[in-house]
Design a protein around this motif. Sequence first.
Motif: not given
Length: 243
Positions: A61, A104, A119-120, A123-124, A135, A138
């Motif tokens: 991030n 990704e 999953r993210d 950011w997550e 998760n 995912s």
Amino acid sequence: MRVLVVSDIHANLTAFDAVLADAGAVDEVWCLGDVIGYGPDPNEIVERLRSLPKLTCMLGNHDVAVLGQMDFAVFNTEARKSLLWQKKALTPENIAFLESLPQETLVRGDVTLAHGSPRDPVWEYILNTLVARLNFESFQTSYCFVGHSHIQCLFQLDRDKDRVSLNVPRVNEVSQLTPRVILNPGSVGQPRDRDPRAAYAIYDTDGQVWAPRRVEYNIPEVQQRIREANLPEKHAIRLGEGW
Ligand code: ZN
């Protein structure tokens, strides 16, 4: 294959060089993002990474923010100040390197790589067993390596009981992995578990062995560079205390 797994280096060259020396010979380096942000050495850290053969590097991030692909307002005042300074300092070649990194997830053998979570990916934070459990749906591989939280830990899924347990390994506690697990090597450049030593892990792909490690480095030297660059004092203090 012996893989060096690092994350959240955060422009701390002294910590990263201590990790490279401590790790010894490795076949590949997997970096889970947040190469820059906070620290005083943005160009030096990108150049060191670019010099490594067999590097896989994710975008974090802070990296996304310095590329101008995210509003700086999402960061707190001090983190924002460091990012603005780094954005100015980075050379065009080093910006281009960061721009080439994936946001990704990537798959390497039996492992999915992400900065935050599968999953993210950007950011997550995976900070507890509930978020870890969600998760596991995912990613498809046996293991997933993440960074972002700056906490060295692993989340094991018990498929029979459908339960996830959290394990914070003791220093040098080696784990023989059994599917499925989400693992975090901790942060090289800004550990947040009250142990200021640089954190990383060695992953042996043949034996599926995970060895989390800590290594001391010259923290006062980095604190001095932070002060010389007029970066937030908070970022110097926290390095010495590990938060
Ligand atoms: Zn980070």
